[in-house]
Design an enzyme around this catalytic site. Structure first.
Site, PDB file in Angstrom:
ATOM      1  CG  ASN A   2       6.393  26.588 143.496  1.00 18.27           C
ATOM      2  OD1 ASN A   2       6.339  26.288 142.297  1.00 18.27           O
ATOM      3  ND2 ASN A   2       6.422  27.840 143.909  1.00 18.27           N
ATOM      4  CE  LYS A  17       9.818  28.915 143.912  1.00 21.87           C
ATOM      5  NZ  LYS A  17      10.515  29.955 144.644  1.00 21.87           N
ATOM      6  CG  HIS A  59       4.778  31.918 144.309  1.00 18.07           C
ATOM      7  ND1 HIS A  59       5.878  32.695 144.073  1.00 18.07           N
ATOM      8  CD2 HIS A  59       5.181  30.919 145.136  1.00 18.07           C
ATOM      9  CE1 HIS A  59       6.914  32.177 144.731  1.00 18.07           C
ATOM     10  NE2 HIS A  59       6.513  31.094 145.378  1.00 18.07           N
ATOM     11  CD  GLU A 107       9.342  32.789 142.741  1.00 19.32           C
ATOM     12  OE1 GLU A 107       8.884  31.883 142.027  1.00 19.32           O
ATOM     13  OE2 GLU A 107      10.146  32.579 143.682  1.00 19.32           O
ATOM     14  CD  GLU A 135       5.571  30.525 149.628  1.00 22.58           C
ATOM     15  OE1 GLU A 135       6.210  29.484 149.748  1.00 22.58           O
ATOM     16  OE2 GLU A 135       5.390  31.095 148.537  1.00 22.58           O
ATOM     17  N   GLY A 162      13.759  31.641 148.464  1.00 28.31           N
ATOM     18  CA  GLY A 162      14.945  31.459 147.613  1.00 28.31           C
ATOM     19  C   GLY A 162      16.200  32.138 148.128  1.00 28.31           C
ATOM     20  CB  SER A 166      14.867  29.509 152.847  1.00 25.05           C
ATOM     21  OG  SER A 166      15.177  30.468 151.854  1.00 25.05           O
TER      22      SER A 166
HETATM   23  P1  PGA Z   1      12.043  28.361 148.384  1.00 24.39           P
HETATM   24  O1  PGA Z   1      10.686  28.795 147.655  1.00 24.39           O
HETATM   25  O2  PGA Z   1      11.745  27.140 149.180  1.00 24.39           O
HETATM   26  O3  PGA Z   1      13.023  28.144 147.282  1.00 24.39           O
HETATM   27  O4  PGA Z   1      12.435  29.518 149.267  1.00 24.39           O
HETATM   28  C1  PGA Z   1       9.461  28.694 148.309  1.00 24.39           C
HETATM   29  C2  PGA Z   1       8.363  29.142 147.407  1.00 24.39           C
HETATM   30  O5  PGA Z   1       8.584  30.024 146.568  1.00 24.39           O
HETATM   31  O6  PGA Z   1       7.246  28.621 147.476  1.00 24.39           O
END
Ligand code: PGA
Length: 254
Positions: free
Chosen positions: A9, A11, A95, A97, A165, A171, A211
């Site tokens: 992803n 982003k 997601h 976010e 997740e 993140g 992460s």
């Molecule tokens: P990350 O994000 O690996 O940076 O923690 C995962 C995600 O948002 O799918």
């Protein structure tokens, strides 16, 4: 058999040029790697460029969001039909976010998921609890609510992928433990079986996300019930993404 899936992803990262370069590096780096399905989910603007790079390879294309209408006066939105036309196989839906910054509700997630499936995309449905919810012992009630509501009306008429997740792991550099992820993932599979049926549940891939790095991917993939990872930060650097996929491929061989 559920094939391990590693989805990147990206982003809101990468201009077209940068996206093309990253996709080329990943394609080159994984030329000899077998046994894992890889999906790249760049921003909408770079989908076509990335598609051109991976065309003819085993790497799949995914988008990070989608709207639930086919076309119309919906300024700024992108329809499933458009994603299909570009060559997307997957689309990330729900997601955290998007839930957090764009106030996407369970109901909207459900509409997006239903339409995406109807149009032939495979949703990667994201579910997960916040730190507050975890501390209040609400992890499972939150995940169950998100899952049940997202699948409202769905009767198994297409494939889905679920990504567990935990929001606090995204993140932050603080991944869940493999055991924590496994516990929720087992419950997700059980719930899928109740909502649909046993064979749908046992053939549905459930990923972990939050992460993930080359150093910790096997913490999750050591469990056969965890079918891969949705990777954010480590997916926008070719070295770490390739590292994750290569490790994941080792599980396939064992
Ligand atoms: P990350 O994000 O690996 O940076 O923690 C995962 C995600 O948002 O799918």
């Amino acid at each position: 058999m559920r094939k391990v899936l590693i989805a990147g992803n990206w982003k809101m990262h990468k201009t077209n040029e940068e996206a093309e370069a990253l996709a080329k590096e990943i394609l080159r780096g994984l030329a000899e790697t077998k046994g894992v399905e890889v999906a790249l989910c760049p921003p909408f603007t770079a989908l076509e460029r990335v598609k051109k790079v991976i065309e003819g390879s085993e790497i799949a294309l995914g988008a990070q969001n989608v709207f639930w209408e086919e076309e119309g006066a919906f300024t700024g939105e992108i329809s499933p039909k458009m994603l299909i036309a570009i060559g997307c196989k997957y689309v990330i839906i729900g997601h955290s976010e998007r839930r957090k910054y764009f106030k996407e509700s369970d109901e909207q997630v459900n509409r997006k998921l239903s339409k995406a499936i109807k149009m032939g995309l495979i949703p990667i449905l994201c579910v997960g609890e916040t730190l507050e919810e975890r501390k209040a012992n609400k992890t499972w009630s939150v995940v169950e609510r998100q899952l049940t509501s997202a699948l409202n009306g769905f009767q198994g008429e297409g494939e889905i992928v679920v990504a567990y997740e935990p929001v606090w792991a995204i993140g932050t550099g603080i991944p869940a433990t493999g055991e924590d992820a496994l516990e929720v993932i087992l419950k997700i599979r059980e719930r899928l079986s109740e909502l649909l049926n046993e064979s749908f549940a046992s053939s549905t891939r459930i990923l972990y996300g939050g992460s993930v790095t080359p150093d910790n991917i096997m913490e999750f993939l050591k469990f056969k019930e965890i079918d891969g990872a949705l990777v954010g930060g480590a997916s926008v650097k070719s070295e770490s993404f390739i590292g994750i996929v290569k490790k994941a491929a080792l599980r396939g061989e064992t």
